[in-house]
Enzyme design. Structure first.
Site, PDB file in Angstrom:
ATOM      1  N   HIS A  14     -11.687   5.371  -3.879  1.00 15.63           N
ATOM      2  CA  HIS A  14     -11.234   4.804  -2.600  1.00 15.63           C
ATOM      3  C   HIS A  14      -9.998   5.490  -2.034  1.00 15.63           C
ATOM      4  CE1 HIS A  14      -7.637   2.156  -3.374  1.00 15.63           C
ATOM      5  NE2 HIS A  14      -8.032   2.318  -4.611  1.00 15.63           N
TER       6      HIS A  14
ATOM      7  N   CYS B 112       9.220  -5.978  -1.039  1.00 15.57           N
ATOM      8  CA  CYS B 112       9.385  -7.347  -0.547  1.00 15.57           C
ATOM      9  C   CYS B 112       8.032  -7.978  -0.269  1.00 15.57           C
ATOM     10  CB  CYS B 112      10.209  -7.345   0.729  1.00 15.57           C
ATOM     11  SG  CYS B 112      10.454  -8.957   1.429  1.00 15.57           S
TER      12      CYS B 112
END
Length: 404
Positions: free
Chosen positions: A205, A328
């Site tokens: 992929h 984050c």
């Protein structure tokens, strides 16, 4: 031009339409849907033929023998099979493994697991260019070292390790060498007749093939032995059991065949796009390129915009898909461990964005993205008191902030 724009090709690539068509032919009742392990009828034989054709296509891209290709569910499994497989098979020879601090988590977490099992792992620190040198490897090789595992191209900063030189070293010392090539297959030439690499991991992929399929190259000369981590029907010469997904394998084979044909021209096109993008953002002050300036793939451009929070910039670029060097997004405020290992301070690590270009990226998209980045960076800096202080000549690193 359609929005949003995808500039995160290092995370995954769309399946090439030519690949999707080949895959679709292996799914329905009038297609090639049989089990490749069915030995007693034509449905099985046809499926096995398709699987072996895919194996040959993967082998041809990397100049290997098709018998050296083992199918897996992706590069994560390939990394696990290579590292655990070698560790468990050769542990009577030694229990020392060498890797680096900027490997993919599939390698680092596998190494940590082996440490819990009593193996000893040395984690090399790359230079600020993101490259691990042969001299660094040589300095930590020991008599009980059984494996060196290093990536070919780094997924965050795109720097290219000299695996040819490291392979010469490991082979001369009788140590096995595993290379994670998830980010390099189809981007950098790989010739396993020349490279002294014993094991190499691949993913479909990252190269315009489907998700959920990968491969592990396992050298036959010299022969490398592995202990399996998935047991069952003894598929893939006992190294990786489980019914082979014909459609996925056909997809990976076709994707690698296309890469072999188009890689040289495509690399030139991508380099032109990357240069075009960088030229348009390079007027921004306090802009830093992360990773090597020279030994890098053009597909990946990791930039730090000082005095701008990476997350704020991501939010401002709402119609451009990129990824931030700080994790984050995965619910942690830790900056990228890769950039920290390259010696970037927390501020620069937090202000980094990875732009990655690919087969379907256009000049128009690159121009639009560059314009939006410049606008967003300038706007965010206008709102930043730290930027004002920097412009006023204050050395922010010398300020002692009061705890609150």
């Amino acid at each position: 031009m359609k929005l949003p724009i995808y500039l995160d090709y290092s995370a995954t690539t769309p399946v090439d339409p030519r690949v999707a068509q080949k895959m679709a032919d292996c799914l329905l009742v009038d297609g090639n849907f049989g089990n490749p392990a069915s030995r007693s009828h034509v449905f099985g034989w046809k499926a096995e033929e398709a699987v072996e054709n895919g194996r040959r296509q993967v082998a041809e891209l990397i100049n290997a023998d098709p018998r050296e290709i083992v199918w897996t569910s992706g590069a994560t499994e390939s990394d696990n099979l290579a590292i655990k497989g070698v560790a468990h098979f050769y542990q009577s020879k030694g229990k020392h493994i060498i890797t680096s601090k900027i490997e993919h988590k599939a390698v680092l977490d596998t190494a940590r697991q082996l440490e819990r099992e009593g193996f000893e792992v040395t984690y090399l620190e790359p230079g600020e260019d993101g490259i691990v040198t042969p001299a660094q490897v040589e300095a930590v090789l020991r008599d009980d070292t059984i494996l060196v595992s290093l990536m070919h191209v780094n997924n965050e900063v795109g720097s290219i390790n000299d695996i040819a030189a490291i392979g010469e070293l490991t082979r001369s010392r009788g140590v096995l060498f595993h290379v994670d090539a998830a980010q390099s297959a189809g981007k950098v030439e790989i010739d396993l007749q020349k490279l002294k690499v014993d094991l190499m991991s691949f993913s479909a992929h990252k190269a315009y093939g489907p998700k959920g399929i990968g491969a592990l190259y396992v050298s036959r000369k010299p022969r490398v032995r592995l202990e399996a981590i998935i047991h069952g029907g003894g598929h893939e010469r006992g190294m990786r059991s489980g019914t082979l997904p014909t459609h996925q394998i056909v997809g990976m084979g076709e994707a690698f065949a296309i890469a072999k044909q188009e890689m040289a021209a495509e690399n030139q096109r991508i380099k032109a796009l990357s240069d075009r993008f960088f030229k348009q953002v390079s007027d921004l002050e306090e802009l830093y390129v992360n990773g090597s300036q020279t030994a890098r793939v053009p597909h990946n451009l990791n930039l730090s915009f000082n005095y701008v929070e990476g997350e704020s910039l991501l939010m401002s670029l709402k119609d451009i898909a990129v990824s931030s060097g700080s994790a984050c997004t995965s619910a942690s405020l830790e900056p990228s461990y890769v950039l920290r290992a390259l010696g970037r301070n927390d501020e620069l690590a937090h202000s980094s964005i990875r732009f990655s270009f690919g087969r379907f990226t256009t000049e128009e998209e690159v121009d639009y993205a560059a314009q939006k980045v410049c606008e967003a960076v300038n706007k965010l800096r206008e709102l930043s008191p730290l930027w004002d202080m920097y412009k006023d000549g204050v050395d922010i690193s010398k300020i002692e902030w009061a705890a609150h």
